[in-house]
Design a protein around this motif. Sequence first.
Motif, PDB file in Angstrom:
ATOM      1  N   THR A  43       0.834  -1.200   0.000  1.00 49.09           N
ATOM      2  CA  THR A  43       0.000   0.000   0.000  1.00 49.09           C
ATOM      3  C   THR A  43       0.868   1.249   0.000  1.00 49.09           C
ATOM      4  O   THR A  43       0.635   2.186  -0.758  1.00 49.09           O
ATOM      5  N   ARG A  44       1.907   1.220   0.836  1.00 50.43           N
ATOM      6  CA  ARG A  44       2.814   2.368   0.944  1.00 50.43           C
ATOM      7  C   ARG A  44       3.681   2.515  -0.312  1.00 50.43           C
ATOM      8  O   ARG A  44       3.798   3.598  -0.880  1.00 50.43           O
ATOM      9  N   THR A  45       4.263   1.420  -0.787  1.00 52.14           N
ATOM     10  CA  THR A  45       5.184   1.460  -1.927  1.00 52.14           C
ATOM     11  C   THR A  45       4.499   1.870  -3.216  1.00 52.14           C
ATOM     12  O   THR A  45       5.051   2.637  -4.008  1.00 52.14           O
ATOM     13  N   HIS A  46       3.291   1.359  -3.443  1.00 48.61           N
ATOM     14  CA  HIS A  46       2.603   1.593  -4.718  1.00 48.61           C
ATOM     15  C   HIS A  46       1.450   2.585  -4.602  1.00 48.61           C
ATOM     16  O   HIS A  46       0.663   2.729  -5.538  1.00 48.61           O
ATOM     17  N   ASN A  47       1.323   3.223  -3.441  1.00 48.34           N
ATOM     18  CA  ASN A  47       0.289   4.233  -3.219  1.00 48.34           C
ATOM     19  C   ASN A  47      -1.111   3.698  -3.555  1.00 48.34           C
ATOM     20  O   ASN A  47      -1.899   4.348  -4.243  1.00 48.34           O
ATOM     21  N   LEU A  48      -1.398   2.493  -3.079  1.00 44.24           N
ATOM     22  CA  LEU A  48      -2.690   1.861  -3.353  1.00 44.24           C
ATOM     23  C   LEU A  48      -3.752   2.440  -2.433  1.00 44.24           C
ATOM     24  O   LEU A  48      -3.489   2.733  -1.268  1.00 44.24           O
ATOM     25  N   THR A  49      -4.955   2.575  -2.939  1.00 47.82           N
ATOM     26  CA  THR A  49      -6.034   3.157  -2.141  1.00 47.82           C
ATOM     27  C   THR A  49      -7.252   2.248  -2.010  1.00 47.82           C
ATOM     28  O   THR A  49      -8.126   2.518  -1.204  1.00 47.82           O
ATOM     29  N   GLY A  50      -7.333   1.215  -2.804  1.00 44.57           N
ATOM     30  CA  GLY A  50      -8.513   0.351  -2.775  1.00 44.57           C
ATOM     31  C   GLY A  50      -8.509  -0.606  -1.599  1.00 44.57           C
ATOM     32  O   GLY A  50      -7.515  -0.753  -0.888  1.00 44.57           O
ATOM     33  N   PRO A  51      -9.622  -1.301  -1.366  1.00 43.54           N
ATOM     34  CA  PRO A  51      -9.694  -2.266  -0.263  1.00 43.54           C
ATOM     35  C   PRO A  51      -8.941  -3.554  -0.589  1.00 43.54           C
ATOM     36  O   PRO A  51      -8.788  -3.919  -1.760  1.00 43.54           O
ATOM     37  N   TRP A  52      -8.474  -4.234   0.421  1.00 40.97           N
ATOM     38  CA  TRP A  52      -7.817  -5.531   0.276  1.00 40.97           C
ATOM     39  C   TRP A  52      -8.818  -6.628   0.633  1.00 40.97           C
ATOM     40  O   TRP A  52      -9.565  -6.527   1.596  1.00 40.97           O
TER      41      TRP A  52
END
Length: 66
Positions: free
Chosen positions: A9-18
């Motif tokens: 999430t931090r590395t790829h700037n992901l915002t969606g739910p897991w």
Amino acid sequence: MANFIEAMTRTHNLTGPWIAFGGSYPGSMAAWVRDKYPHLIAGSVSSSGPLLAKVVLNQYDLCYII
């Protein structure tokens, strides 16, 4: 799994739910990780997961050593 989710999430700037998912023993792990980290995982799918945790899973051995 929690460390992986936080790092990705931090590395790829992901915002969606897991969503965690798995079948058999990984299915149990998907349910357990959702229970333990509800702030990280929005849901889980557990297919054919054992209901009770076991330390030794002899049922899944392909061969037995006698």
